[in-house]
Design a protein around this motif. Structure first.
Motif, PDB file in Angstrom:
ATOM      1  N   PRO A  41       4.960 -22.687   1.926  1.00  0.00           N
ATOM      2  CA  PRO A  41       4.660 -23.894   2.697  1.00  0.00           C
ATOM      3  C   PRO A  41       5.066 -25.154   1.935  1.00  0.00           C
ATOM      4  O   PRO A  41       4.790 -25.288   0.753  1.00  0.00           O
ATOM      5  CB  PRO A  41       3.146 -23.825   2.902  1.00  0.00           C
ATOM      6  CG  PRO A  41       2.831 -22.365   2.811  1.00  0.00           C
ATOM      7  CD  PRO A  41       3.800 -21.808   1.817  1.00  0.00           C
ATOM      8  N   SER A  42       5.748 -26.033   2.616  1.00  0.00           N
ATOM      9  CA  SER A  42       6.321 -27.277   2.085  1.00  0.00           C
ATOM     10  C   SER A  42       7.205 -27.016   0.858  1.00  0.00           C
ATOM     11  O   SER A  42       7.261 -27.795  -0.070  1.00  0.00           O
ATOM     12  CB  SER A  42       5.232 -28.307   1.748  1.00  0.00           C
ATOM     13  OG  SER A  42       4.484 -27.890   0.625  1.00  0.00           O
ATOM     14  N   TRP A  45      12.473 -23.630   1.575  1.00  0.00           N
ATOM     15  CA  TRP A  45      12.890 -22.506   2.404  1.00  0.00           C
ATOM     16  C   TRP A  45      14.215 -22.819   3.085  1.00  0.00           C
ATOM     17  O   TRP A  45      14.415 -23.900   3.628  1.00  0.00           O
ATOM     18  CB  TRP A  45      11.796 -22.199   3.430  1.00  0.00           C
ATOM     19  CG  TRP A  45      12.103 -21.037   4.305  1.00  0.00           C
ATOM     20  CD1 TRP A  45      12.445 -19.786   3.909  1.00  0.00           C
ATOM     21  CD2 TRP A  45      12.084 -21.012   5.724  1.00  0.00           C
ATOM     22  NE1 TRP A  45      12.634 -18.976   4.981  1.00  0.00           N
ATOM     23  CE2 TRP A  45      12.422 -19.705   6.122  1.00  0.00           C
ATOM     24  CE3 TRP A  45      11.807 -21.953   6.697  1.00  0.00           C
ATOM     25  CZ2 TRP A  45      12.498 -19.329   7.450  1.00  0.00           C
ATOM     26  CZ3 TRP A  45      11.878 -21.572   8.013  1.00  0.00           C
ATOM     27  CH2 TRP A  45      12.221 -20.276   8.382  1.00  0.00           C
TER      28      TRP A  45
END
Length: 65
Positions: A41-42, A45
């Protein structure tokens, strides 16, 4: 990816010389080869981790006797 090679064989008596000139990635494309596949998350990616090498040239000579 588009590569070119120009070469010439030169003969001097019993000696043979092969002179070459290579151009790699003539169109200078930069497609992504690999992505970051780890999801955080954050995080980073799907950011590119490697791209195709830029345009470069190579000169070569080979002497056979």
């Amino acid at each position: 990816q588009f590569d070119l090679r120009f070469a010439k064989i030169l003969r001097f008596g019993r000696t043979r010389t092969n002179v070459g000139f290579d151009v790699y990635n003539v169109m200078n494309a930069a497609p992504v080869l690999t992505y970051n596949q780890a999801f955080v998350p954050s995080g980073a990616w799907l950011t590119p981790t490697s791209v195709l090498q830029p345009r470069f040239v190579k000169f070569s000579a080979q002497i056979d006797f």
